[in-house]
Design a protein around this motif. Structure first.
Motif, PDB file in Angstrom:
ATOM      1  N   THR A  48      -3.761 -32.064 -43.481  1.00  0.00           N
ATOM      2  CA  THR A  48      -3.593 -30.684 -43.936  1.00  0.00           C
ATOM      3  C   THR A  48      -4.971 -30.054 -44.076  1.00  0.00           C
ATOM      4  O   THR A  48      -5.874 -30.638 -44.688  1.00  0.00           O
ATOM      5  CB  THR A  48      -2.857 -30.618 -45.278  1.00  0.00           C
TER       6      THR A  48
ATOM      7  N   ILE B 154      -5.809 -19.722 -45.469  1.00  0.00           N
ATOM      8  CA  ILE B 154      -4.789 -20.186 -44.543  1.00  0.00           C
ATOM      9  C   ILE B 154      -4.712 -21.698 -44.635  1.00  0.00           C
ATOM     10  O   ILE B 154      -5.733 -22.393 -44.596  1.00  0.00           O
ATOM     11  CB  ILE B 154      -5.081 -19.734 -43.090  1.00  0.00           C
ATOM     12  N   THR B 155      -3.487 -22.186 -44.803  1.00  0.00           N
ATOM     13  CA  THR B 155      -3.244 -23.625 -44.917  1.00  0.00           C
ATOM     14  C   THR B 155      -2.304 -24.047 -43.799  1.00  0.00           C
ATOM     15  O   THR B 155      -1.234 -23.439 -43.614  1.00  0.00           O
ATOM     16  CB  THR B 155      -2.629 -23.974 -46.277  1.00  0.00           C
ATOM     17  N   ALA B 156      -2.697 -25.076 -43.059  1.00  0.00           N
ATOM     18  CA  ALA B 156      -1.901 -25.524 -41.920  1.00  0.00           C
ATOM     19  C   ALA B 156      -1.896 -27.042 -41.862  1.00  0.00           C
ATOM     20  O   ALA B 156      -2.780 -27.713 -42.416  1.00  0.00           O
ATOM     21  CB  ALA B 156      -2.449 -24.939 -40.622  1.00  0.00           C
ATOM     22  N   THR B 157      -0.910 -27.582 -41.175  1.00  0.00           N
ATOM     23  CA  THR B 157      -0.798 -29.024 -40.962  1.00  0.00           C
ATOM     24  C   THR B 157      -0.785 -29.268 -39.459  1.00  0.00           C
ATOM     25  O   THR B 157       0.282 -29.363 -38.826  1.00  0.00           O
ATOM     26  CB  THR B 157       0.483 -29.583 -41.618  1.00  0.00           C
TER      27      THR B 157
ATOM     28  N   HIS C  92       5.865 -24.670 -39.293  1.00  0.00           N
ATOM     29  CA  HIS C  92       5.003 -25.849 -39.272  1.00  0.00           C
ATOM     30  C   HIS C  92       4.113 -25.917 -40.524  1.00  0.00           C
ATOM     31  O   HIS C  92       2.921 -26.243 -40.444  1.00  0.00           O
ATOM     32  CB  HIS C  92       4.134 -25.867 -38.005  1.00  0.00           C
TER      33      HIS C  92
ATOM     34  N   THR D  23       2.714 -23.761 -42.386  1.00  0.00           N
ATOM     35  CA  THR D  23       1.540 -22.894 -42.354  1.00  0.00           C
ATOM     36  C   THR D  23       1.749 -21.714 -43.295  1.00  0.00           C
ATOM     37  O   THR D  23       2.797 -21.054 -43.237  1.00  0.00           O
ATOM     38  CB  THR D  23       1.269 -22.384 -40.932  1.00  0.00           C
TER      39      THR D  23
ATOM     40  N   THR E  56      -7.218 -26.462 -45.035  1.00  0.00           N
ATOM     41  CA  THR E  56      -7.228 -25.148 -45.673  1.00  0.00           C
ATOM     42  C   THR E  56      -8.562 -24.472 -45.409  1.00  0.00           C
ATOM     43  O   THR E  56      -9.620 -25.051 -45.691  1.00  0.00           O
ATOM     44  CB  THR E  56      -7.000 -25.264 -47.191  1.00  0.00           C
TER      45      THR E  56
END
Length: 658
Positions: free
Chosen positions: A410, A401-404, A359, A361, A412
């Motif tokens: 998005t 940490i980068t996630a959508t 996903h 991440t 971070t």
């Protein structure tokens, strides 16, 4: 003004003596080459350091031949690419890249360029020179100067000649109202003028030539396909001359400029490995850096120190006012080193890890450990240090940490913890036993320092703990419109309690939009709130008390001169803001593939409300640029930028001049 150009020239003699294929681009299955030769010229009618600071044509006015070569060789799984650019001996680049069956990939480069440096004439510092008094007694001609014996012209608060001149060999002192530098004599501007500038090398040109060798190799063995080994070697030499600014005081601030020889060498050796294990990527690298300065240190013979005298004139103060002399040196010590660049060694370890998760991440973590030691030395009979090397260590832990979490969003999250430790140092001072010239009053005096003042411990202002936390978001509002929001908190906790802790809150926002295929726009805003920015506490503004009639002036109270002027200061000074507002607007119009124009406006407002004053600075910078390509091989760029910056503070030079 700078005028430069290149001319491609036919070389008929060389053409007759060499195959034509050497002077034209050749393409075959395994070999391709391009050779260009011609002449380059440069004419400068202004300061070369301003109009040709980093040259791309040649390093000084004149004409010379130049050459460029590009070469590519392929065969048997081996690829070799190289290019050479030679303008003159101080402006050249050489690059080679080698690929051996994707097992060994190496690059080698050698670059030379000359950096022209500024030359400060120091001709703007003669700020408050008083009217020259009439000097008495027989005059003496020294060079082009007219001087008088100081013994016939006693310096008092109401009788201040322009210069105090000392004959180096005999120590005889003279006074003069004007002075041109003369061998065998040192001169210092005295009296009510606060600063005096003197360029000791007015016709010198300052520049540094940089030469860098660099190689980098990546090795991936078939037996270890998940690992790639890295090796880098870099060697840089910097040679030339730069201007060194020094200052002598304890009368006026006598600022001088002279040349400093530059002969520096920096050598880096780096080794590391990268491993890829499915979703996890690991990297480790180690670097050793060695810096050496082989140039001679500049020296300065300082001005004679002047004492305010044992007592101020009668009836001016009710109590005697002493001068607690803390001077370490003056002209009697001869030439002393200054502007010294210490040798140093650096070791650095870096570990990085990256994890790619489903996903969209991604998690990234890093650790950095660096130590630097630099060589420090004192000056015999003036001061000494309790250790010959000072060590600085740096440790940093970082994560991101980068996630959508949603389709159009998005997020971070990031953080970093840093710790800097720098050695404290104890200095032992040997003060001058007596300041033997009284510029105010009747007799010079002597300071008897305490043991604490002779050997203070200087605590490093560099030592600190830094914590940074931040969040950045990107949200897609529409098909061609994106909103970015961010927040960052930074805490700098210094070990030295005098400078305290600095907390910074930073908020930023930007909007990017492309309403049509030919128009794109961007607007951004950033705000910083800074609590206790780095500043010099108690650096100015001593309280004054009025004197009874018939005197109408004000004087500074206190038992001694030094304690009054330094220990009783109350005002903090800083040129660092405690609040910042910064905004920018940009628009680009591209109606065709061959034309575009960009207009922008940037504004920045900074201020600091100090305890007794305020500091403010505003910067406005609008501009516009045009780009046009009438053909595939010709393009034209035209740009204009305007910048206006205003600064305001409540302290001024005029108050110090008196």
């Amino acid at each position: 003004m700078k005028i430069s150009g290149k001319w491609l020239m036919a070389l008929p003699v060389l053409v007759l003596c060499a195959p034509l294929s050497l002077f034209a681009e050749q393409e075959s299955k395994n070999l391709s080459a391009t050779i260009e030769t011609g002449a380059a010229g440069l004419a400068v009618s202004d300061d070369i350091s301003r109009v040709n600071e980093y040259s791309s044509i040649r390093t000084k006015p004149g004409v010379n031949p130049y050459g460029k070569v590009d070469l590519s060789v392929k065969g048997a799984g081996i690829t070799l690419d190289g290019d050479v650019r030679f303008m003159d001996s101080r402006d050249q680049t050489h690059n080679v890249k080698l690929d051996v069956k994707r097992v060994l990939r190496s690059s080698f480069s050698y670059d030379v360029f000359q950096h022209w440096l500024d030359h400060d004439q120091i001709n703007y510092l003669d700020a408050a020179i008083p009217k020259a008094p009439a000097l008495s007694g027989p005059s003496t001609t020294i060079g082009t100067n007219t001087a008088f014996l100081e013994s016939n012209n006693t310096i008092t608060p109401n009788f201040v000649p322009g210069f105090l001149v000392t004959e180096t060999a005999s120590g005889t002192r003279y006074v003069a109202n004007s002075w041109t530098p003369t061998a065998g004599y040192t001169a210092q501007q005295i009296g009510r003028a606060s600063v005096f500038g003197e360029d000791l090398t007015p016709n010198a040109d300052f520049s540094v030539v940089r030469r860098e060798w660099k190689s980098h190799s990546d090795l991936t063995l078939p037996q270890l396909p998940n690992l790639t080994f890295h090796f880098t070697y870099r060697n840089e030499d910097r040679n030339g001359m730069e201007q060194s600014i020094g200052m002598s005081k304890c009368t006026s601030c006598h600022v001088t400029g002279k040349g400093k020889k530059i002969d520096e060498n920096t050598r880096d050796i780096t080794a590391g490995v990268t491993g890829k294990f499915g979703l996890l990527t690991l990297n480790y690298s180690y670097m050793n850096r060695q810096f050496r300065e082989h140039g001679a240190d500049p020296t300065m013979t300082y001005d004679p120190a002047l004492s305010p005298g044992m007592n101020f004139p009668a009836n001016y103060l009710t109590a005697a006012q002493g001068f607690d002399n803390r001077l370490l040196y003056d002209y009697r010590n001869g030439g002393l080193r200054y502007d010294v660049t210490p040798d140093s060694n650096k070791d650095s370890h870096v570990i990085k890890a990256k994890l790619d998760l489903p996903h969209n991440t991604t998690m990234v973590a890093s650790y950095v450990n660096t130590t630097v030691d630099s060589t420090k030395t004192g000056d015999a009979d003036i001061f000494s240090l309790d250790q010959g090397k000072l060590k600085t260590s740096y440790d940093a832990y970082g994560g991101r940490i980068t996630a959508t979490p949603w389709k159009n969003l998005t997020v971070t999250l990031r953080g970093k913890a840093e710790k800097i430790e720098n050695d404290d140092v104890t200095l032992s001072f040997n003060t001058l036993p007596v300041v033997d010239v009284a510029s105010w009053g009747t007799a010079p005096n002597q300071f008897t320092p305490t043991a604490e003042s002779l050997s203070p411990t200087r605590h490093s202002v560099l030592s600190r703990d830094v914590a940074t936390l931040g969040m950045d978001t990107v949200y897609r509002l529409a098909k061609r419109t994106t909103l970015r929001l961010g927040y960052e908190y930074k805490n700098e906790d210094r070990d030295d309690e005098l400078f305290g802790k600095t907390e910074t809150h930073k908020i930023k926002a930007s909007l990017n939009s492309r309403p049509t295929n030919t128009l794109s726009m961007r607007a951004s805003y950033t705000y910083k709130d800074i609590e206790n920015p780095f500043q010099n506490p108690d650096a100015a503004l001593v309280p004054t008390t009025s004197v009874m009639a018939p005197f109408t002036t004000t004087v500074i109270g206190g038992p001694t001169y030094g304690v009054s002027f330094y220990d009783e200061r109350i005002a903090d000074l800083s040129n660092q803001p405690d609040s910042v507002h910064e905004g920018a607007v940009t628009a680009t119009w591209s109606p065709s593939a061959r034309f575009s124009t960009t207009a922008y406006y940037r504004v920045k407002m900074e201020q600091n409300d100090l305890n007794t004053s305020s500091w403010k600075q505003q910067t406005h910078s609008p501009g516009i640029s045009f780009w046009y390509a009438p053909s595939d091989k010709v393009n034209i760029t035209l740009a204009y930028n305007f910048m206006k910056q205003t600064s305001k503070t409540d302290f001024c030079q005029g108050w110090y001049d008196g």
